[in-house]
Design a protein around this motif. Structure first.
Motif, PDB file in Angstrom:
ATOM      1  N   LEU A 137      39.281   1.004   2.806  1.00  0.00           N
ATOM      2  CA  LEU A 137      40.568   0.279   3.645  1.00  0.00           C
ATOM      3  C   LEU A 137      40.522  -1.208   3.746  1.00  0.00           C
ATOM      4  O   LEU A 137      41.821  -1.526   3.657  1.00  0.00           O
ATOM      5  CB  LEU A 137      40.497   1.210   4.854  1.00  0.00           C
ATOM      6  CG  LEU A 137      40.756   2.500   4.951  1.00  0.00           C
ATOM      7  CD1 LEU A 137      40.555   3.394   6.059  1.00  0.00           C
ATOM      8  CD2 LEU A 137      42.232   2.796   4.382  1.00  0.00           C
ATOM      9  N   LEU A 138      39.558  -1.591   3.797  1.00  0.00           N
ATOM     10  CA  LEU A 138      39.499  -3.243   3.835  1.00  0.00           C
ATOM     11  C   LEU A 138      39.998  -3.908   2.655  1.00  0.00           C
ATOM     12  O   LEU A 138      40.572  -4.760   2.694  1.00  0.00           O
ATOM     13  CB  LEU A 138      37.987  -3.639   4.171  1.00  0.00           C
ATOM     14  CG  LEU A 138      37.729  -5.270   4.014  1.00  0.00           C
ATOM     15  CD1 LEU A 138      38.558  -5.707   5.148  1.00  0.00           C
ATOM     16  CD2 LEU A 138      36.302  -5.584   4.257  1.00  0.00           C
ATOM     17  N   LEU A 139      39.596  -3.282   1.550  1.00  0.00           N
ATOM     18  CA  LEU A 139      40.232  -4.002   0.172  1.00  0.00           C
ATOM     19  C   LEU A 139      41.646  -3.640   0.113  1.00  0.00           C
ATOM     20  O   LEU A 139      42.377  -4.425  -0.224  1.00  0.00           O
ATOM     21  CB  LEU A 139      39.469  -3.116  -1.172  1.00  0.00           C
ATOM     22  CG  LEU A 139      37.891  -3.461  -1.315  1.00  0.00           C
ATOM     23  CD1 LEU A 139      37.711  -2.518  -2.620  1.00  0.00           C
ATOM     24  CD2 LEU A 139      37.922  -4.959  -1.705  1.00  0.00           C
ATOM     25  N   GLY A 140      42.155  -2.359   0.701  1.00  0.00           N
ATOM     26  CA  GLY A 140      43.564  -2.290   0.800  1.00  0.00           C
ATOM     27  C   GLY A 140      44.260  -3.302   1.618  1.00  0.00           C
ATOM     28  O   GLY A 140      45.297  -3.867   1.258  1.00  0.00           O
ATOM     29  N   GLN A 143      47.015 -14.698  -7.473  1.00  0.00           N
ATOM     30  CA  GLN A 143      47.446 -13.490  -7.063  1.00  0.00           C
ATOM     31  C   GLN A 143      47.377 -12.275  -7.670  1.00  0.00           C
ATOM     32  O   GLN A 143      46.873 -11.031  -7.140  1.00  0.00           O
ATOM     33  CB  GLN A 143      49.009 -13.678  -6.574  1.00  0.00           C
ATOM     34  CG  GLN A 143      49.686 -12.580  -5.903  1.00  0.00           C
ATOM     35  CD  GLN A 143      51.020 -12.589  -6.068  1.00  0.00           C
ATOM     36  OE1 GLN A 143      51.699 -12.851  -7.083  1.00  0.00           O
ATOM     37  NE2 GLN A 143      51.951 -12.245  -4.834  1.00  0.00           N
ATOM     38  N   GLY A 144      47.690 -12.366  -8.989  1.00  0.00           N
ATOM     39  CA  GLY A 144      47.763 -11.007  -9.858  1.00  0.00           C
ATOM     40  C   GLY A 144      46.335 -10.609 -10.427  1.00  0.00           C
ATOM     41  O   GLY A 144      46.123  -9.339 -10.242  1.00  0.00           O
ATOM     42  N   SER A 145      45.356 -11.687 -10.302  1.00  0.00           N
ATOM     43  CA  SER A 145      44.068 -11.220 -10.577  1.00  0.00           C
ATOM     44  C   SER A 145      43.436 -10.557  -9.447  1.00  0.00           C
ATOM     45  O   SER A 145      42.897  -9.405  -9.680  1.00  0.00           O
ATOM     46  CB  SER A 145      43.157 -12.486 -10.914  1.00  0.00           C
ATOM     47  OG  SER A 145      43.635 -13.076 -12.039  1.00  0.00           O
ATOM     48  N   VAL A 146      43.802 -11.046  -8.302  1.00  0.00           N
ATOM     49  CA  VAL A 146      43.001 -10.326  -6.852  1.00  0.00           C
ATOM     50  C   VAL A 146      43.514  -8.763  -6.897  1.00  0.00           C
ATOM     51  O   VAL A 146      42.685  -7.778  -6.577  1.00  0.00           O
ATOM     52  CB  VAL A 146      43.197 -11.096  -5.886  1.00  0.00           C
ATOM     53  CG1 VAL A 146      42.395 -10.247  -4.513  1.00  0.00           C
ATOM     54  CG2 VAL A 146      42.446 -12.588  -5.909  1.00  0.00           C
ATOM     55  N   VAL A 147      44.923  -8.815  -6.832  1.00  0.00           N
ATOM     56  CA  VAL A 147      45.445  -7.556  -6.624  1.00  0.00           C
ATOM     57  C   VAL A 147      45.411  -6.342  -7.874  1.00  0.00           C
ATOM     58  O   VAL A 147      44.694  -5.245  -7.449  1.00  0.00           O
ATOM     59  CB  VAL A 147      47.090  -7.505  -6.741  1.00  0.00           C
ATOM     60  CG1 VAL A 147      47.854  -6.303  -6.727  1.00  0.00           C
ATOM     61  CG2 VAL A 147      47.328  -8.314  -5.419  1.00  0.00           C
ATOM     62  N   MET A 148      45.139  -6.873  -9.077  1.00  0.00           N
ATOM     63  CA  MET A 148      44.923  -5.625  -9.929  1.00  0.00           C
ATOM     64  C   MET A 148      43.584  -5.464 -10.198  1.00  0.00           C
ATOM     65  O   MET A 148      43.184  -4.335 -10.385  1.00  0.00           O
ATOM     66  CB  MET A 148      45.375  -6.535 -11.351  1.00  0.00           C
ATOM     67  CG  MET A 148      46.900  -6.738 -11.609  1.00  0.00           C
ATOM     68  SD  MET A 148      47.732  -5.178 -11.380  1.00  0.00           S
ATOM     69  CE  MET A 148      48.839  -5.379 -12.755  1.00  0.00           C
ATOM     70  N   VAL A 149      42.515  -6.271  -9.689  1.00  0.00           N
ATOM     71  CA  VAL A 149      41.231  -5.886  -9.756  1.00  0.00           C
ATOM     72  C   VAL A 149      41.011  -4.998  -8.588  1.00  0.00           C
ATOM     73  O   VAL A 149      40.061  -4.181  -8.923  1.00  0.00           O
ATOM     74  CB  VAL A 149      40.282  -7.361  -9.609  1.00  0.00           C
ATOM     75  CG1 VAL A 149      38.831  -6.923  -9.333  1.00  0.00           C
ATOM     76  CG2 VAL A 149      40.376  -7.912 -10.988  1.00  0.00           C
ATOM     77  N   ILE A 150      41.495  -5.226  -7.467  1.00  0.00           N
ATOM     78  CA  ILE A 150      41.296  -4.265  -6.418  1.00  0.00           C
ATOM     79  C   ILE A 150      41.774  -2.869  -6.921  1.00  0.00           C
ATOM     80  O   ILE A 150      41.286  -1.979  -6.608  1.00  0.00           O
ATOM     81  CB  ILE A 150      41.985  -4.989  -5.145  1.00  0.00           C
ATOM     82  CG1 ILE A 150      41.261  -5.935  -4.542  1.00  0.00           C
ATOM     83  CG2 ILE A 150      42.039  -3.507  -4.101  1.00  0.00           C
ATOM     84  CD1 ILE A 150      42.052  -6.585  -3.314  1.00  0.00           C
ATOM     85  N   LEU A 151      43.000  -2.881  -7.379  1.00  0.00           N
ATOM     86  CA  LEU A 151      43.382  -1.598  -7.871  1.00  0.00           C
ATOM     87  C   LEU A 151      42.620  -0.970  -8.898  1.00  0.00           C
ATOM     88  O   LEU A 151      42.407   0.261  -8.869  1.00  0.00           O
ATOM     89  CB  LEU A 151      45.097  -1.806  -8.516  1.00  0.00           C
ATOM     90  CG  LEU A 151      46.144  -2.008  -7.413  1.00  0.00           C
ATOM     91  CD1 LEU A 151      47.246  -2.333  -8.175  1.00  0.00           C
ATOM     92  CD2 LEU A 151      46.024  -0.846  -6.512  1.00  0.00           C
TER      93      LEU A 151
END
Length: 232
Positions: A39-42, A56-64
């Motif tokens: 949930l924190l990662l979310g 931006q894209g790197s962080v979002v895609m790595v979390i997903l």
């Protein structure tokens, strides 16, 4: 042929609804408190979506991708495989999706999210919020135990819906290659829940249909704008 036509989806289901949700309970108890980290990662994902920049894209895609990989291993292979022989193939698909997300967001780093760019992007953000905050509540609201709740990053359905929501916020044309596996999962998940008689069986496939319709609409609108530009 006539014999095959006499079968229904329930004839191919290898487990009951009670077994399916009991598996989620055992899984959630075993991985606790990993749900809090997920949930924190979310929340980090939501924050990063709204901050444009080179990373931006790197962080979002790595979390997903982390959510897809964790779900493939920890849930599909370690738990779901005990009641469904197809789980190992589903896990492979989840790994493929994770690799595609990493390749697009981290290796190529050519993706830009505009969560408030237009009404379709805002709808995508709404779907992300739904996956993070509302979907975990659906199970308890329809009478299931809190330990059977499905959480983004550690359970398939909310992870898939959050991914589709994020992909709707991509600038310009939707990344179809990244949407194929999530859409297929939504169809399979909806069919499984419907066969078990789950009252929330419609949630995931309806969300997927909405995403597909919006993505097609965005493409057709972009083509119409291109034609108008060429005509000028």
């Amino acid at each position: 042929m006539a014999d095959w036509l006499s079968y229904t989806l329930s004839d191919f289901l290898l487990f009951s609804a009670r077994t399916y949700y009991r598996l989620f309970e055992l899984y959630n108890r075993a991985i606790w408190p990993a749900q809090l980290l997920a949930l924190l990662l979310g929340l980090i994902l939501l924050w990063r979506l709204q901050r444009t920049g080179p990373q931006q894209g790197s962080v979002v895609m790595v979390i997903l991708a982390a959510g897809w990989l964790w779900t493939a291993w920890a849930y599909l292979l370690e738990y779901y495989d005990t009641i469904n022989w197809a789980a190992r193939y589903l896990a492979t698909a989840f790994v493929v999706e994770a690799l595609l997300l990493i390749w697009t967001g981290l290796v190529r780093n050519r993706i830009l999210f505009l969560p408030y760019g237009d009404w379709i992007s805002r709808t995508g953000m709404g779907l992300v919020l739904f996956a993070l905050a509302v979907q975990p509540l659906i199970g308890p609201l329809v009478g299931r135990d809190w330990w059977q709740a499905e959480i983004f990053g550690v359970a398939p359905d909310p992870t898939v819906l959050a991914t589709l929501g994020v992909l709707l916020t991509v600038d310009k044309r939707p990344p179809w290659g990244l949407m194929i596996i999530p859409l297929i999962w939504c169809a399979l998940s909806g069919a499984t829940l419907w066969t078990m008689g789950s009252p929330d069986a419609w949630v995931v496939p309806m969300a997927a249909l909405g995403v597909l319709g919006l993505a097609i609409y965005r493409v057709s609108s972009a083509r119409g704008q291109d034609r108008q530009t060429e005509a000028r």
